[in-house]
Design an enzyme around this catalytic site. Structure first.
Site, mmCIF file in Angstrom:
data_model
loop_
_atom_site.group_PDB
_atom_site.id
_atom_site.type_symbol
_atom_site.label_atom_id
_atom_site.label_comp_id
_atom_site.label_asym_id
_atom_site.label_seq_id
_atom_site.Cartn_x
_atom_site.Cartn_y
_atom_site.Cartn_z
ATOM 1 N N PRO A 228 6.242 37.082 -5.957
ATOM 2 C CG PRO A 228 4.090 37.846 -6.421
ATOM 3 C CD PRO A 228 5.525 38.045 -6.789
ATOM 4 C CE LYS B 225 9.929 30.116 0.662
ATOM 5 N NZ LYS B 225 9.379 29.419 1.808
ATOM 6 C CE1 TYR C 136 4.167 27.966 -1.444
ATOM 7 C CE2 TYR C 136 3.329 26.980 0.571
ATOM 8 C CZ TYR C 136 3.166 27.835 -0.496
ATOM 9 O OH TYR C 136 2.013 28.583 -0.624
HETATM 10 C C1 PHB Z 1 -1.822 35.575 -1.307
HETATM 11 O O1 PHB Z 1 -1.859 36.803 -1.438
HETATM 12 O O2 PHB Z 1 -2.742 34.953 -0.738
HETATM 13 C C2 PHB Z 1 -0.677 34.811 -1.843
HETATM 14 C C3 PHB Z 1 0.278 35.451 -2.606
HETATM 15 C C4 PHB Z 1 1.350 34.715 -3.110
HETATM 16 C C5 PHB Z 1 1.435 33.359 -2.840
HETATM 17 C C6 PHB Z 1 0.484 32.728 -2.079
HETATM 18 C C7 PHB Z 1 -0.589 33.447 -1.569
HETATM 19 O O3 PHB Z 1 2.470 32.630 -3.349
#
Ligand code: PHB
Ligand code: APR
Length: 394
Positions: A297, A301, A389
């Site tokens: 995560p 993505k 990103y």
């Molecule tokens: C989120 O759950 O808010 C979240 C998870 C992974 C990320 C960014 C935000 O890279």
């Protein structure tokens, strides 16, 4: 056995399956979704939260933009921190002229479920023993049991939107022509959701000597935090107090001064994994979303890749029904995999930069710090990071 027919049988009512069914319905293509869990279970899952602008555009284009535009939070940048080096803000707007939207997957899923209900479209929830048959023929089908009764749904195509643990990839595997390419990371993320204002108005991704942490949010009053943890840790061993004090320690006194603590609404541990299935088509069975690929995560993505798969696959299916040509369907796997591998590379890189690796030598750690310092010193590298990103296009 009760038999029914449709044009497209979709297995799984997560964001991939629901979005595919939604786009097909708009084009007049009939689809039925068969889902193993209940509707309440599906709509309560807490998952990712950052949408690329291409995801926002596609959801808006297919009529799902209203609540997202009203309640989502546009973010023009985020901050990276490496131990006690100066924090690095990645200014997405200045570097690449675009923003992301913070809007939870839970909300995207609910918007899709409501749109589906409003159109009176059919989702079979709580289906048991779901199985896929005859994918090499022109009449594949999905069988399942519901309240003890056996059903069979015949279709032109079966689309596997049933996630990493689903039955569709297992069916593809039985053909002998599926390759699974993966890397498992030796750590997980412990996530906590709480109704407290976020510690920072933008996301913070950090590599601390104790391990990674991420400060994210769902709204101005709801925070989502993550801490790197070991894979053998149990969520029961992490009281809210322990979580908050570990997070405050990793944040350091200055940032922790702005941390508001509160009772957790949800707490869970997720392992980190990179995974790609090749190809994504087996006769009349197609894989999309988590059924075909997993990213750690760290790059945010997962959901964006699922939406991008559906953007390509839905157009290919609609084109088949409008023209009778399979051309676009034939191109789906290669086209999607090219994009998927770029996102895999980016997610692996973010993960490698931001985590503490067990057994990491001082050399490894110094190289990691130097990677961060090189990024901090290079507008060109920051621009490349911002572009990745924001989204890697087909
Ligand atoms: C989120 O759950 O808010 C979240 C998870 C992974 C990320 C960014 C935000 O890279
Ligand atoms: N039969 C029917 N449904 C199934 C089966 C099965 N055998 N196995 C799994 N499912 C259902 C799950 O219950 C779930 O609702 O398939 C759905 C898959 O949903 P997701 O796992 O959310 O996958 P997807 O829709 O591709 O969404 C991708 O989810 O995990 C995140 O990072 C990922 O954000 C990305 C998104």
């Amino acid at each position: 056995m009760q038999t029914s027919t449709t044009q497209v049988a979709i297995v799984g009512a997560g964001p991939s399956g629901l979005l595919l069914a939604h786009v097909l319905a708009q084009a007049g293509v009939a689809a039925v979704i068969v889902e193993r869990q209940s509707a309440d279970h599906v709509s309560a899952r807490i998952r990712a939260g950052v949408l690329e602008d291409a995801t926002v555009s596609f959801l808006t284009e297919v009529g799902l933009g209203a609540r997202m535009q009203a309640e989502g939070l546009p973010h023009e940048g985020f901050t990276l921190i490496y131990e006690d080096l100066a924090p690095l803000r990645i200014d997405l707007q200045a570097l690449a002229g675009r923003s992301v939207m913070v809007y939870g997957q839970t909300e995207v899923t609910r918007d899709l479920m409501r749109a589906r209900e409003a159109l009176g479209l059919k989702t079979v929830y709580e289906a048991e023993d779901v199985a896929v048959h005859d994918i090499q023929s022109n009449r594949p089908s999905v069988s399942y049991r519901l309240a003890g009764e056996a059903y069979r749904l015949e279709a032109d195509f079966v689309i596997g939107c049933d996630g990493y643990h689903g039955v569709c990839r297992a069916t593809a595997k039985a053909t002998g022509s599926l390759r699974e390419i993966e890397r498992a990371y030796p750590f997980g993320w412990l996530g906590l959701l709480a109704d407290v204002p976020p510690v920072s108005h933008e996301l913070i991704y950090a590599n601390h000597a104790d391990g990674f942490y991420l400060c994210s949010m769902r709204s101005p009053t709801r925070s989502r935090y993550y801490l790197q943890c070991r894979l053998d840790e149990k969520v029961e061993d992490w009281s809210d107090e322990r979580f908050w004090s570990a997070l405050a320690h990793r944040l350091g006194p200055d940032r922790a001064a702005a941390l508001v603590q509160g009772p957790s609404l949800e707490k869970s541990i997720a392992p980190l994994r990179s995974f790609v299935a090749e190809p994504l088509r087996f006769g009349r069975l197609f894989l999309a979303g988590d059924a075909g690929h997993i990213v750690p995560p760290t790059g945010a993505k997962g959901l964006n890749l699922a939406v991008a798969d559906i953007r390509v696959l839905s157009r290919a299916l609609v084109s088949f029904y409008q023209t009778g040509s399979e051309g676009a369907l034939t191109g789906y796997s290669d086209l999607a995999l090219r994009r998927i591998w770029k996102a895999e590379r980016f997610s692996w890189w973010m993960t490698s930069l931001l985590h503490k690796f067990e057994g990491q030598t001082l050399f490894d750690r110094r190289i990691q710090a130097a990677e961060f310092a090189t990024l901090a010193g290079s507008a060109a590298l920051q621009k490349a990071l911002a572009e990745a990103y924001l989204g890697l296009f087909d």
